[in-house]
Design a protein around this motif. Structure first.
Motif, PDB file in Angstrom:
ATOM      1  N   GLU A  52      82.417  42.574  43.728  1.00 32.48           N
ATOM      2  CA  GLU A  52      81.245  43.053  42.995  1.00 32.48           C
ATOM      3  C   GLU A  52      81.172  42.503  41.577  1.00 32.48           C
ATOM      4  O   GLU A  52      80.156  42.678  40.901  1.00 32.48           O
ATOM      5  CB  GLU A  52      81.276  44.588  42.934  1.00 32.48           C
ATOM      6  CG  GLU A  52      81.124  45.273  44.286  1.00 32.48           C
ATOM      7  CD  GLU A  52      81.389  46.774  44.200  1.00 32.48           C
ATOM      8  OE1 GLU A  52      81.628  47.276  43.072  1.00 32.48           O
ATOM      9  OE2 GLU A  52      81.385  47.428  45.252  1.00 32.48           O
ATOM     10  N   TYR A  53      82.214  41.814  41.121  1.00 28.23           N
ATOM     11  CA  TYR A  53      82.265  41.401  39.716  1.00 28.23           C
ATOM     12  C   TYR A  53      81.224  40.320  39.421  1.00 28.23           C
ATOM     13  O   TYR A  53      81.120  39.320  40.133  1.00 28.23           O
ATOM     14  CB  TYR A  53      83.655  40.872  39.357  1.00 28.23           C
ATOM     15  CG  TYR A  53      83.773  40.526  37.882  1.00 28.23           C
ATOM     16  CD1 TYR A  53      83.985  41.520  36.941  1.00 28.23           C
ATOM     17  CD2 TYR A  53      83.628  39.209  37.440  1.00 28.23           C
ATOM     18  CE1 TYR A  53      84.075  41.223  35.586  1.00 28.23           C
ATOM     19  CE2 TYR A  53      83.710  38.898  36.094  1.00 28.23           C
ATOM     20  CZ  TYR A  53      83.929  39.908  35.171  1.00 28.23           C
ATOM     21  OH  TYR A  53      83.997  39.614  33.838  1.00 28.23           O
ATOM     22  N   SER A  54      80.469  40.529  38.319  1.00 29.13           N
ATOM     23  CA  SER A  54      79.465  39.548  37.918  1.00 29.13           C
ATOM     24  C   SER A  54      79.411  39.400  36.398  1.00 29.13           C
ATOM     25  O   SER A  54      78.399  38.983  35.847  1.00 29.13           O
ATOM     26  CB  SER A  54      78.084  39.968  38.441  1.00 29.13           C
ATOM     27  OG  SER A  54      77.728  41.239  37.938  1.00 29.13           O
ATOM     28  N   GLY A  55      80.514  39.755  35.735  1.00 28.74           N
ATOM     29  CA  GLY A  55      80.559  39.703  34.283  1.00 28.74           C
ATOM     30  C   GLY A  55      80.936  38.338  33.752  1.00 28.74           C
ATOM     31  O   GLY A  55      80.848  37.324  34.471  1.00 28.74           O
ATOM     32  N   PRO A  56      81.390  38.296  32.486  1.00 36.19           N
ATOM     33  CA  PRO A  56      81.760  37.020  31.855  1.00 36.19           C
ATOM     34  C   PRO A  56      82.893  36.320  32.603  1.00 36.19           C
ATOM     35  O   PRO A  56      83.750  36.961  33.211  1.00 36.19           O
ATOM     36  CB  PRO A  56      82.212  37.446  30.451  1.00 36.19           C
ATOM     37  CG  PRO A  56      81.600  38.787  30.236  1.00 36.19           C
ATOM     38  CD  PRO A  56      81.526  39.438  31.572  1.00 36.19           C
ATOM     39  N   ASN A  57      82.892  35.002  32.534  1.00 37.39           N
ATOM     40  CA  ASN A  57      83.949  34.184  33.157  1.00 37.39           C
ATOM     41  C   ASN A  57      84.183  34.583  34.610  1.00 37.39           C
ATOM     42  O   ASN A  57      85.327  34.766  35.048  1.00 37.39           O
ATOM     43  CB  ASN A  57      85.253  34.304  32.367  1.00 37.39           C
ATOM     44  CG  ASN A  57      85.082  33.932  30.912  1.00 37.39           C
ATOM     45  OD1 ASN A  57      84.570  32.863  30.584  1.00 37.39           O
ATOM     46  ND2 ASN A  57      85.489  34.831  30.024  1.00 37.39           N
ATOM     47  N   ALA A  58      83.083  34.714  35.336  1.00 40.17           N
ATOM     48  CA  ALA A  58      83.163  35.267  36.689  1.00 40.17           C
ATOM     49  C   ALA A  58      84.097  34.473  37.596  1.00 40.17           C
ATOM     50  O   ALA A  58      84.922  35.052  38.316  1.00 40.17           O
ATOM     51  CB  ALA A  58      81.761  35.341  37.300  1.00 40.17           C
ATOM     52  N   GLU A  59      83.999  33.163  37.570  1.00 46.45           N
ATOM     53  CA  GLU A  59      84.808  32.354  38.485  1.00 46.45           C
ATOM     54  C   GLU A  59      86.298  32.553  38.222  1.00 46.45           C
ATOM     55  O   GLU A  59      87.083  32.769  39.157  1.00 46.45           O
ATOM     56  CB  GLU A  59      84.438  30.874  38.329  1.00 46.45           C
ATOM     57  CG  GLU A  59      85.138  29.974  39.348  1.00 46.45           C
ATOM     58  CD  GLU A  59      84.678  28.521  39.270  1.00 46.45           C
ATOM     59  OE1 GLU A  59      85.373  27.657  39.836  1.00 46.45           O
ATOM     60  OE2 GLU A  59      83.624  28.259  38.647  1.00 46.45           O
ATOM     61  N   GLU A  60      86.684  32.488  36.940  1.00 49.20           N
ATOM     62  CA  GLU A  60      88.095  32.660  36.583  1.00 49.20           C
ATOM     63  C   GLU A  60      88.565  34.077  36.889  1.00 49.20           C
ATOM     64  O   GLU A  60      89.677  34.298  37.384  1.00 49.20           O
ATOM     65  CB  GLU A  60      88.304  32.368  35.093  1.00 49.20           C
ATOM     66  CG  GLU A  60      88.075  30.928  34.696  1.00 49.20           C
ATOM     67  CD  GLU A  60      88.215  30.734  33.190  1.00 49.20           C
ATOM     68  OE1 GLU A  60      88.746  31.648  32.526  1.00 49.20           O
ATOM     69  OE2 GLU A  60      87.782  29.684  32.684  1.00 49.20           O
ATOM     70  N   THR A  61      87.714  35.054  36.568  1.00 45.21           N
ATOM     71  CA  THR A  61      88.084  36.457  36.763  1.00 45.21           C
ATOM     72  C   THR A  61      88.261  36.776  38.242  1.00 45.21           C
ATOM     73  O   THR A  61      89.223  37.443  38.641  1.00 45.21           O
ATOM     74  CB  THR A  61      87.017  37.373  36.141  1.00 45.21           C
ATOM     75  OG1 THR A  61      86.871  37.053  34.752  1.00 45.21           O
ATOM     76  CG2 THR A  61      87.402  38.834  36.276  1.00 45.21           C
ATOM     77  N   ILE A  62      87.346  36.307  39.064  1.00 45.05           N
ATOM     78  CA  ILE A  62      87.438  36.549  40.510  1.00 45.05           C
ATOM     79  C   ILE A  62      88.662  35.854  41.098  1.00 45.05           C
ATOM     80  O   ILE A  62      89.391  36.431  41.918  1.00 45.05           O
ATOM     81  CB  ILE A  62      86.148  36.083  41.211  1.00 45.05           C
ATOM     82  CG1 ILE A  62      84.979  37.002  40.811  1.00 45.05           C
ATOM     83  CG2 ILE A  62      86.321  36.050  42.719  1.00 45.05           C
ATOM     84  CD1 ILE A  62      83.632  36.507  41.255  1.00 45.05           C
ATOM     85  N   GLY A  65      91.656  37.779  40.132  1.00 48.07           N
ATOM     86  CA  GLY A  65      91.689  39.012  40.898  1.00 48.07           C
ATOM     87  C   GLY A  65      92.288  38.816  42.278  1.00 48.07           C
ATOM     88  O   GLY A  65      93.055  39.649  42.768  1.00 48.07           O
ATOM     89  N   LYS A  66      91.953  37.698  42.914  1.00 47.41           N
ATOM     90  CA  LYS A  66      92.519  37.409  44.235  1.00 47.41           C
ATOM     91  C   LYS A  66      94.023  37.178  44.152  1.00 47.41           C
ATOM     92  O   LYS A  66      94.768  37.555  45.064  1.00 47.41           O
ATOM     93  CB  LYS A  66      91.810  36.196  44.833  1.00 47.41           C
ATOM     94  CG  LYS A  66      90.354  36.473  45.202  1.00 47.41           C
ATOM     95  CD  LYS A  66      89.647  35.238  45.740  1.00 47.41           C
ATOM     96  CE  LYS A  66      88.201  35.539  46.115  1.00 47.41           C
ATOM     97  NZ  LYS A  66      87.482  34.339  46.600  1.00 47.41           N
ATOM     98  N   GLU A  67      94.477  36.578  43.041  1.00 49.87           N
ATOM     99  CA  GLU A  67      95.919  36.392  42.838  1.00 49.87           C
ATOM    100  C   GLU A  67      96.617  37.742  42.686  1.00 49.87           C
ATOM    101  O   GLU A  67      97.726  37.949  43.207  1.00 49.87           O
ATOM    102  CB  GLU A  67      96.166  35.534  41.597  1.00 49.87           C
ATOM    103  CG  GLU A  67      95.729  34.081  41.745  1.00 49.87           C
ATOM    104  CD  GLU A  67      95.881  33.314  40.445  1.00 49.87           C
ATOM    105  OE1 GLU A  67      96.416  33.871  39.464  1.00 49.87           O
ATOM    106  OE2 GLU A  67      95.441  32.139  40.391  1.00 49.87           O
ATOM    107  N   LEU A  68      95.962  38.664  41.970  1.00 52.75           N
ATOM    108  CA  LEU A  68      96.540  40.000  41.801  1.00 52.75           C
ATOM    109  C   LEU A  68      96.602  40.729  43.140  1.00 52.75           C
ATOM    110  O   LEU A  68      97.571  41.449  43.424  1.00 52.75           O
ATOM    111  CB  LEU A  68      95.713  40.818  40.804  1.00 52.75           C
ATOM    112  CG  LEU A  68      95.584  40.284  39.376  1.00 52.75           C
ATOM    113  CD1 LEU A  68      94.868  41.288  38.485  1.00 52.75           C
ATOM    114  CD2 LEU A  68      96.940  39.942  38.786  1.00 52.75           C
ATOM    115  N   THR A  69      95.586  40.538  43.964  1.00 48.56           N
ATOM    116  CA  THR A  69      95.589  41.142  45.301  1.00 48.56           C
ATOM    117  C   THR A  69      96.785  40.641  46.112  1.00 48.56           C
ATOM    118  O   THR A  69      97.453  41.424  46.808  1.00 48.56           O
ATOM    119  CB  THR A  69      94.278  40.812  46.039  1.00 48.56           C
ATOM    120  OG1 THR A  69      93.170  41.293  45.281  1.00 48.56           O
ATOM    121  CG2 THR A  69      94.250  41.456  47.411  1.00 48.56           C
ATOM    122  N   SER A  70      97.075  39.355  45.996  1.00 50.65           N
ATOM    123  CA  SER A  70      98.238  38.781  46.697  1.00 50.65           C
ATOM    124  C   SER A  70      99.536  39.377  46.163  1.00 50.65           C
ATOM    125  O   SER A  70     100.458  39.666  46.936  1.00 50.65           O
ATOM    126  CB  SER A  70      98.256  37.258  46.531  1.00 50.65           C
ATOM    127  OG  SER A  70      97.128  36.671  47.143  1.00 50.65           O
TER     128      SER A  70
END
Length: 464
Positions: A52-62, A65-70
């Motif tokens: 759902e994230y659509s804030g600043p630096n979306a590509e880097e943040t997403i 986030g996937k790395e944190l999920t791992s």
């Protein structure tokens, strides 16, 4: 086993709670299924947040986030496959050196299934926090916030009714006619409400509805729950509280949402009656144990009370003005208490460190001497705080509470210490042997089913 005088986290006077490989105890059930399920929910909920994230630096943040999920999935794998508990990398919070030294000193080669319940469970939540805190884009993300807030907002009608009732009770307590009796009765009611609010623990009961909360409140009001308080020092506590005027009360908080509301209402009542001049709430600095209160949670509650329309309820219609009015009135008063210093928040790191509370006068000296001994009464809320008070071990159930909590009971400057807990783990003290025997016959899981409560007191310097 150690004696009570040479206590150490890895050498306790009684057998610690360790997962039974045969799967016959609550510690095993928690490690094998309940807590992994919580971690799976964290992973799934966070993945939804990423999507759902659509804030600043979306590509880097997403991507991060996937790395944190791992990383969270890897942590879950370590837990369920009984890997060794490993040191953590510094995350800037300020306690990682303590955590790593504690692991090295007391549990250098321990794995999840060979480590005491309180050890691996607190380590788990600190590891989760560590994963997020070391990130560039998600370091302030409260991965429990949605669950905490949605549960509370789903119960806004019950919240409004409770606030209206307590507001009326407070005014009645101030009435000069039979004031002493009214105040005593009201205090018992408020203490019971704060106790049973602890049933709203999202790690044990994640699906509490508005109806369930209203039923809970009805049981408190009717006295139906009285028989389920298996150790009750209410009269002794009132004996101390009734002597206090313009005192200081500290509350070491547990769960946000409905339980926090009950604690805030108790604090409000104490201030309005002139018993307390100051109330200090002790919160967690990082997201902790699913629903534990952070400063942000506390301010969120006050904000919602001031403006109930901010709450996105699960009902088709917003709160009626009749229901919203007392909530708004109390929220405004609570905000003023925070503004003028009548209420204060403290988020000391000690509450999320690995040590039990018997180490407050030593490891936690800044909290003990700087805060808690300045209070007349300190109320410890909930199951985890109780477990940290007595330390997770198989105490003989009749062991006096003051004996079980050790140095913080005998310190000459100790405040009165009150424990309010609905029992959700199989360690307990201060229960009469015949009562415990009857409870075991009634239901074997009485210690950890969350249906029985305790109200216990260590009088501290008030015993003089």
């Amino acid at each position: 086993m150690a004696s009570s005088t040479d206590f150490a986290p890895n050498n306790t006077p009684f057998q610690p709670l360790i997962a039974d490989r045969e799967g016959t105890n609550f510690t095993y059930d928690s490690l094998h299924s309940r807590v992994p399920h919580i971690l799976t929910d964290i992973i799934n909920d966070f993945y939804a947040d990423i999507q759902e994230y659509s804030g600043p630096n979306a590509e880097e943040t997403i991507s991060e986030g996937k790395e944190l999920t791992s990383a969270l999935s890897k942590l879950k794998h370590e837990m369920v496959t009984d890997k060794k508990l490993t040191p953590m990398e510094d995350d800037g919070v300020g306690d990682i050196e303590m955590w790593n030294k504690w692991l090295e000193t007391y549990f250098p080669s321990a794995s999840w299934y060979t480590t005491p319940f309180l050890t691996w469970e607190t380590y788990l939540y600190r590891r989760i926090g560590n994963i997020f805190k070391r990130s560039a884009h998600w370091s302030t993300h409260d991965f429990f916030a949605k669950k905490k807030h949605s549960t509370f907002m789903a119960s806004m009608v019950a919240v409004a009714k409770l606030c209206s009732r307590v507001d009326s009770l407070t005014e009645e307590s101030k009435d000069g006619v039979n004031k002493a009796t009214k105040t005593h009765v009201a205090f018992v009611d408020m203490l019971q409400a704060s106790l049973w609010g602890n049933q709203t623990d999202l790690s044990m009961f994640p699906d509490l509805s508005n109806e369930a909360l209203e039923e809970m409140q009805a049981r408190i009001s009717s006295g139906e729950n009285d028989s389920k308080v298996v150790s009750n020092d209410t009269d002794k506590i009132w004996g101390i509280v009734s002597q206090i005027k313009d005192g200081r009360f500290d509350i070491v908080l547990d769960n946000s949402g409905f339980e926090l509301l009950q604690d805030v209402l108790l604090a409000y009542w104490l201030v309005e009656l002139g018993i307390a001049k100051k109330v200090v709430f002790h919160t967690k600095r990082i997201p902790w144990y699913v629903s534990d209160v952070t400063n942000e949670d506390f301010h969120w509650l006050v904000s919602i009370a001031q403006n109930p329309s901010l709450a996105k309820t699960n009902t088709k219609a917003p709160l009626s003005e009749e229901h919203a009015a007392p909530l708004k009135s109390l929220g405004t008063k609570w905000a003023s208490f925070l503004a003028d210093g009548t209420w204060e928040l403290r988020d000391e790191l000690f509450w999320t460190c690995p040590y039990g509370f018997r180490y407050l006068p030593t490891i936690g000296k800044d909290v003990w001497e700087g805060e808690l001994t300045k209070a007349d009464v300190v109320i410890f809320k909930g199951d985890l705080n109780y477990r940290k008070l007595v330390y997770d071990q198989q105490w003989p159930v009749s062991t006096p509470f003051a004996e079980a909590i050790g140095p913080i009971a005998t310190d000459p400057n100790a405040p009165a210490i009150v424990a309010l807990r609905t029992s959700k783990c199989d360690t307990i003290s201060g229960v009469a042997p015949d009562r415990a025997e009857a409870l075991f016959k009634e239901r074997k899981d009485w210690m950890y089913c969350g249906q029985y409560g305790i109200i216990q007191l260590s009088p501290g310097r008030w015993s003089k």
